[in-house]
Design an enzyme around this catalytic site. Structure first.
Site, PDB file in Angstrom:
ATOM      1  N   ASP A 153       0.856  -1.181   0.000  1.00  0.00           N
ATOM      2  CA  ASP A 153       0.000   0.000   0.000  1.00  0.00           C
ATOM      3  C   ASP A 153       0.895   1.234   0.000  1.00  0.00           C
ATOM      4  O   ASP A 153       2.095   1.145   0.290  1.00  0.00           O
ATOM      5  CB  ASP A 153      -0.920   0.010   1.230  1.00  0.00           C
ATOM      6  CG  ASP A 153      -2.171   0.859   1.010  1.00  0.00           C
ATOM      7  OD1 ASP A 153      -3.249   0.275   0.770  1.00  0.00           O
ATOM      8  OD2 ASP A 153      -2.068   2.096   1.055  1.00  0.00           O
TER       9      ASP A 153
ATOM     10  N   VAL B 123      -7.265  -2.086  -4.884  1.00  0.00           N
ATOM     11  CA  VAL B 123      -7.321  -0.676  -4.469  1.00  0.00           C
ATOM     12  C   VAL B 123      -8.749  -0.166  -4.615  1.00  0.00           C
ATOM     13  O   VAL B 123      -9.669  -0.904  -4.957  1.00  0.00           O
ATOM     14  CB  VAL B 123      -6.317   0.192  -5.277  1.00  0.00           C
ATOM     15  CG1 VAL B 123      -4.897  -0.310  -5.055  1.00  0.00           C
ATOM     16  CG2 VAL B 123      -6.657   0.225  -6.759  1.00  0.00           C
TER      17      VAL B 123
ATOM     18  N   SER C 121     -15.788  -5.229  -8.210  1.00  0.00           N
ATOM     19  CA  SER C 121     -17.160  -5.741  -8.215  1.00  0.00           C
ATOM     20  C   SER C 121     -17.975  -5.164  -9.365  1.00  0.00           C
ATOM     21  O   SER C 121     -19.036  -5.689  -9.695  1.00  0.00           O
ATOM     22  CB  SER C 121     -17.847  -5.436  -6.881  1.00  0.00           C
ATOM     23  OG  SER C 121     -17.801  -4.053  -6.619  1.00  0.00           O
TER      24      SER C 121
ATOM     25  N   HIS D  73     -12.936 -11.504  -8.201  1.00  0.00           N
ATOM     26  CA  HIS D  73     -13.869 -10.773  -7.338  1.00  0.00           C
ATOM     27  C   HIS D  73     -14.124 -11.552  -6.053  1.00  0.00           C
ATOM     28  O   HIS D  73     -14.818 -12.574  -6.057  1.00  0.00           O
ATOM     29  CB  HIS D  73     -15.178 -10.529  -8.105  1.00  0.00           C
ATOM     30  CG  HIS D  73     -16.219  -9.824  -7.297  1.00  0.00           C
ATOM     31  ND1 HIS D  73     -17.569  -9.946  -7.561  1.00  0.00           N
ATOM     32  CD2 HIS D  73     -16.127  -9.000  -6.223  1.00  0.00           C
ATOM     33  CE1 HIS D  73     -18.245  -9.220  -6.686  1.00  0.00           C
ATOM     34  NE2 HIS D  73     -17.395  -8.643  -5.868  1.00  0.00           N
TER      35      HIS D  73
ATOM     36  N   GLU E  18     -15.500 -14.953  -7.847  1.00  0.00           N
ATOM     37  CA  GLU E  18     -15.780 -14.889  -9.283  1.00  0.00           C
ATOM     38  C   GLU E  18     -14.466 -14.628 -10.012  1.00  0.00           C
ATOM     39  O   GLU E  18     -13.793 -13.631  -9.745  1.00  0.00           O
ATOM     40  CB  GLU E  18     -16.736 -13.736  -9.602  1.00  0.00           C
ATOM     41  CG  GLU E  18     -18.188 -14.005  -9.347  1.00  0.00           C
ATOM     42  CD  GLU E  18     -19.060 -12.815  -9.757  1.00  0.00           C
ATOM     43  OE1 GLU E  18     -19.953 -13.025 -10.586  1.00  0.00           O
ATOM     44  OE2 GLU E  18     -18.855 -11.696  -9.248  1.00  0.00           O
TER      45      GLU E  18
ATOM     46  N   ASN F 193     -23.403  -9.647  -9.119  1.00  0.00           N
ATOM     47  CA  ASN F 193     -24.011  -8.317  -8.987  1.00  0.00           C
ATOM     48  C   ASN F 193     -25.014  -8.037 -10.099  1.00  0.00           C
ATOM     49  O   ASN F 193     -26.003  -7.331  -9.887  1.00  0.00           O
ATOM     50  CB  ASN F 193     -22.934  -7.233  -8.950  1.00  0.00           C
ATOM     51  CG  ASN F 193     -22.335  -7.093  -7.563  1.00  0.00           C
ATOM     52  OD1 ASN F 193     -23.010  -7.323  -6.565  1.00  0.00           O
ATOM     53  ND2 ASN F 193     -21.067  -6.743  -7.492  1.00  0.00           N
TER      54      ASN F 193
END
Length: 716
Positions: free
Chosen positions: A343, A400, A429, A450, A462, A500
Site C-alpha cells: 500500500d 485498491v 465488483s 472478485h 468470481e 451483482n
C-alpha cells in the site's frame, strides 16, 4: 483369499481372524450399489467358512468410507416409493448380516467414516480409530436422514442425547470426541491401528470382552425411563427447530424417528427409519440440497482440472491494504501461500495487518489454531510501501479503491515491476475487465478476481475472463482461489459480472414495491422468514452500504439501460442523498447501535419511513406472494439471461454462485433448481402477470420455448 471383487477383498489372517478390506478403484471408498452388492457377497463367503473366529474391517485407502455415492441419489429418489423401500430394505439386510455374524467384529477406522461409512462401523461390535479419523452422519445436510440404520444403532451406542446432536447437526466428529461418548473404543496412532483392532478381537474371542452384550444393546429398545425420554426428546425438538427452522425438515424428522424407535427392537426401529427416509427423499428440499452437493463437486472438479493448466503459485501479492487487502492476505497466508501486502500508506498497512491478526486471534480463542500457527501465518504476510518485494509474486491481486482511473494506473505500474509471466488480477465488483485490460501491455495475463466481503467468511470467488485473458491465466487464478480455500466460478465480463448483475434486478423489484408505498421492514420479514434469505433486501443494502449500492446501481443502469435504467429517484437514491449509508455510519433503512455485549443491533428507524413517505406517499400493504414475485422474478430472469448469453457456463455454476455469493436459500437450491421445482411454464405464467412492470419482468424467448416443451434446466 476368501473373497475378491473390484471393491472388496477378504483374506484370513493368523488366529483365524478374517480381514475385509474396502479398496475400490479411485481415490476413496464410497457406498455405491456395486460396493453394497460386493459387501453382501463377501459376507456370504465369510459365513461359509467354518474356521473364522472374528472379522476386522479395514480400508486400503487413506480414508475408511466417505459415505454413499451421492451421484446415485437423485435418480434413485425419483423412483416409486415401493422401489425405494425395496432398495433400502435390501441395503439394510446387508448391514444386519454384518451385525449378526456368529463371532466378534471390529472396524479399524482411518480418515473419513461418514454416512454409510459410519453406519458400517456401527454394525460392528468394536470400533478403533486412529488419530486421522473423522466420524459422522452428515445426511441431514442433504435433506434426508441416515438410511442404513444410523438412527437406530447410534442412540443405542452413545445415548439418545449425543446421537441426536451428531445426527441433527451432521458434523464430523474428531476421534477424541468420539471416544468420550463411546462411539469408538480406542484411539491409536495410524501405524498401530490394525494391530490394535486385531488385539481387541483376540480379547473378545478369549472372552475378556463381552461382544455379545454389546451387540444385544444395539438390538434392544433404548434404556431410557419414560419421563427422562419425554424430557430429552422435547428439549431436543426445541433446540433443533431453533437452529433448523421450518425450511429444513430433516433434523426434526431425525428427532421424531429416534423418539418413535426408542421403545422398539432393531427390526421395528429400522422400519420407522425406512419410512421417514423415503418421505424425506421425495421432498424438494432433499432434491435442492443434494443438487447443491453435486454442483459443488462439479465446480471443484473444474477447478481441479484447471490446476493441470495452471502456473504453480508459490507466492502472491495484494495491492491495497485495509480491510479487504488484509482479508485477502489472511486467506492466502493461512492456506499456505506467502503474500506481500503493498500500500502507499502505512496506516492502511497497519489496518490490513490488524485485520489479519484479529482473524487469527479469533481462531486461537476458539481453539482452532495455536499462537505458534498464528505467528507463522503473520510471518507469511510481508507489508510493503513500494513495489520491490512484489517482483517475485506469481499472482498479484489488485484491490485498491473501486475507481477505474486509480485501478488502471496501479495495474500499469505493477506490470513494470513483476516478472514477464506473473499473473495480475483485479478485485473489482463493477468495473469492466476489458476496460481495465486496456491499461496493460500484456492483457493476456490479466483477469478479474472478485472476492466477496468479508473475505474469510464468503466462500465464492468470481474469476472474470476478459476478451484477452489466456487459458493459463484463468486456470492459474482458479487454482489459486481453490488453494485459498474458496469456490471459484469462471464468468465472462459484463457489467456487474454474474453475481451483482443478478442481484441488482432483485433490488430493482424491491425499489418498485417501495415506490408504491411498500414497507421495507415488512418486505424484509417476508423475504427472510418465508422465502429464506439470510437478510431481506433493505437489510442487505444496509450491510453492503447504500453508497456502494448507489454506485453499482448506476453501473448497471448504464450497462443495461433498457431494463435497469431509471426515470426518477428510487429508495436507494433517497437513502444515499440523505447520507444514510447503512451499517457503516449507523443509519440506512434501519438504525444501528451496539448492544451491552458489544454486538451490532438493528432497529426500525422512523426517519427512514418519513423520508420514504415524502418521496413516495402513503404506505400500502402487499401480500407475501406479491412481495416474493416482484423481487424474485427480475433476479430469476436476469440469471437465465446470463446463462443464455454465456456469462456463466452452466445452471450448476450459476446456482453455486447464488448460494455461495449471495446466500440464496440452500433449501431452494439456486435459481435454476427453483425454476425446475416450480416448473418453467408456471414461472413464465407468473412473470407474464407482472410483465407490465417493465423489461426486468419479461421472460426471454428461449425460456418461453422451454416452457412450451415442458423442459427443465437440470437433466434428471
Amino acid at each position: 483369499m476368501i473373497y475378491q471383487s473390484p471393491t472388496i477383498q477378504v483374506e484370513l489372517l493368523e488366529d483365524n481372524i478374517a480381514k475385509l478390506c474396502f479398496n475400490a478403484p479411485g481415490s476413496v471408498n464410497k457406498f455405491d450399489r456395486e460396493t453394497l452388492a460386493s459387501l453382501d457377497a463377501a459376507l456370504d463367503s465369510i459365513k461359509q467358512q467354518s474356521n473364522i473366529q472374528a472379522l476386522v474391517l479395514t480400508s486400503g485407502k487413506d480414508t475408511f468410507i466417505v459415505g454413499a455415492d451421492i451421484t446415485e441419489f437423485l435418480g434413485l429418489f425419483a423412483q416409486d416409493d415401493a422401489v425405494l423401500l425395496s432398495w433400502i430394505e435390501q441395503a439394510n439386510a446387508v448391514f444386519n448380516k454384518l451385525e449378526d455374524l456368529p463371532f466378534p467384529t471390529a472396524s479399524a477406522i482411518k480418515g473419513f467414516a461418514l454416512g454409510g461409512g459410519c453406519e458400517t462401523i456401527l454394525a460392528t461390535d468394536f470400533r478403533i480409530a486412529d488419530t486421522t479419523a473423522k466420524i459422522g452422519l452428515p445426511e441431514t445436510k442433504l435433506g434426508i436422514i441416515p438410511g442404513f440404520g444410523g438412527t437406530v444403532r447410534l442412540p443405542r451406542v452413545i445415548g439418545a442425547d449425543n446421537a441426536l446432536e451428531w445426527i441433527t447437526t451432521g458434523k464430523d466428529q474428531r476421534p477424541e470426541d468420539a471416544l468420550k461418548v463411546g462411539a469408538v473404543d480406542a484411539v491409536v496412532a495410524p501405524e498401530a491401528l490394525e494391530a490394535a483392532a486385531i488385539q481387541m478381537l483376540k480379547d473378545a474371542v478369549a472372552e475378556k470382552l463381552d461382544w455379545q452384550a454389546r451387540r444385544q444393546r444395539k438390538m434392544s429398545p433404548l434404556t431410557l425411563p419414560k419421563l427422562e425420554a419425554m424430557m430429552s426428546f422435547t428439549t431436543a425438538k426445541g433446540m433443533v427447530f431453533a437452529v433448523a427452522g421450518k425450511h429444513y425438515p430433516a433434523p426434526m424428522a431425525a428427532v421424531s424417528v429416534v423418539e418413535q424407535a426408542a421403545t422398539k427392537g432393531r427390526s421395528d426401529a429400522l422400519q420407522i427409519e425406512h419410512q421417514a427416509f423415503i418421505k424425506l427423499a421425495k421432498t424438494d428440499v432433499a432434491k435442492a440440497l443434494i443438487g447443491i452437493f453435486l454442483n459443488d463437486q462439479l465446480v471443484k472438479g473444474k477447478a481441479k482440472k484447471a490446476g493441470k493448466l495452471a502456473k504453480d503459485v508459490k507466492s502472491a501479492a495484494v495491492l491495497g491494504a485495509g480491510i479487504m487487502g488484509g482479508g485477502i492476505a489472511y486467506q492466502s497466508a493461512s492456506k499456505g501461500t506467502p503474500i506481500v501486502m503493498k500500500d502507499i500508506a502505512q496506516p492502511a498497512l497497519d489496518l490490513g495487518l490488524g485485520e489479519a491478526a484479529k482473524l487469527l486471534s479469533a481462531q486461537v480463542a476458539r481453539g482452532r489454531s495455536t499462537p505458534e500457527k498464528m505467528a507463522k501465518v503473520l510471518n507469511n504476510i510481508t507489508p510493503a510501501l513500494d513495489y520491490a518485494p512484489v517482483k517475485h509474486a506469481d499472482v498479484v491481486v489488485e484491490a485498491v479503491v473501486e475507481h477505474p482511473k486509480v485501478k488502471a494506473q496501479v495495474l500499469a505500474e505493477v506490470e513494470q515491476y513483476v516478472s514477464e509471466d506473473a499473473i495480475i488480477a483485479s478485485n473489482t465488483s463493477t468495473i469492466s475487465i476489458n476496460l481495465l485490460a486496456k491499461s496493460m501491455k500484456k492483457p493476456e495475463r490479466f483477469c478479474g478476481m472478485h472476492f466477496f466481503n468479508p473475505v474469510h467468511k464468503m466462500p465464492l470467488v468470481e474469476v472474470i475472463r476478459g476478451e484477452h485473458s489466456s487459458e493459463e491465466t484463468i486456470a492459474s487464478v482458479v487454482a489459486y482461489a481453490s488453494k485459498m480455500g474458496k469456490t471459484p466460478i469462471v464468468v465472462n465480463d459484463c457489467p456487474g459480472f454474474f453475481v451483482n448483475r443478478v442481484l441488482f434486478p432483485y433490488f430493482a423489484g424491491f425499489n418498485g414495491l417501495l415506490a408504491e408505498g411498500g414497507d421495507f421492514a415488512a418486505i424484509d420479514k417476508v423475504m427472510e422468514k418465508q422465502f429464506g434469505w439470510p437478510m431481506g433486501p433493505a437489510y442487505l443494502l444496509d450491510v453492503v452500504g447504500l453508497d456502494t449500492g448507489h454506485h453499482a446501481q448506476a453501473v448497471m443502469a448504464e450497462g443495461f439501460p433498457d431494463r435497469m435504467g431509471k426515470s426518477g429517484n428510487d429508495a436507494i437514491d433517497v437513502m444515499f442523498e440523505n447520507k444514510r449509508l447503512g451499517q457503516k455510519n449507523g443509519k440506512g433503512f434501519y438504525a444501528y447501535s451496539v448492544d451491552s455485549r458489544g454486538k451490532p443491533k438493528k432497529d426500525v428507524d422512523p426517519t427512514s419511513y418519513e423520508l420514504l413517505k415524502a418521496a413516495f406517499g402513503e404506505q400500502k400493504a402487499f401480500d407475501a406472494d406479491e412481495i416474493i414475485a416482484r423481487t424474485m422474478i427480475p433476479m430469476i430472469i436476469e440469471t437465465v439471461r446470463c446463462l443464455e448469453e454465456g456469462i456463466v457456463a452452466s445452471p450448476a455454476e450459476a446456482d453455486m454462485g447464488l448460494v455461495y455469493g449471495l446466500g440464496f436459500p440452500p433449501f431452494r437450491g439456486g435459481v435454476f433448481r427453483y425454476l425446475d421445482t416450480m416448473g418453467v411454464a408456471n414461472f413464465v405464467a407468473l412473470a407474464d402477470k407482472y410483465a407490465h412492470l417493465g423489461g426486468l419482468y419479461q421472460v426471454t424467448d428461449a425460456m418461453r420455448a422451454l416452457a412450451a416443451n415442458n423442459g427443465s434446466y437440470y437433466q434428471a
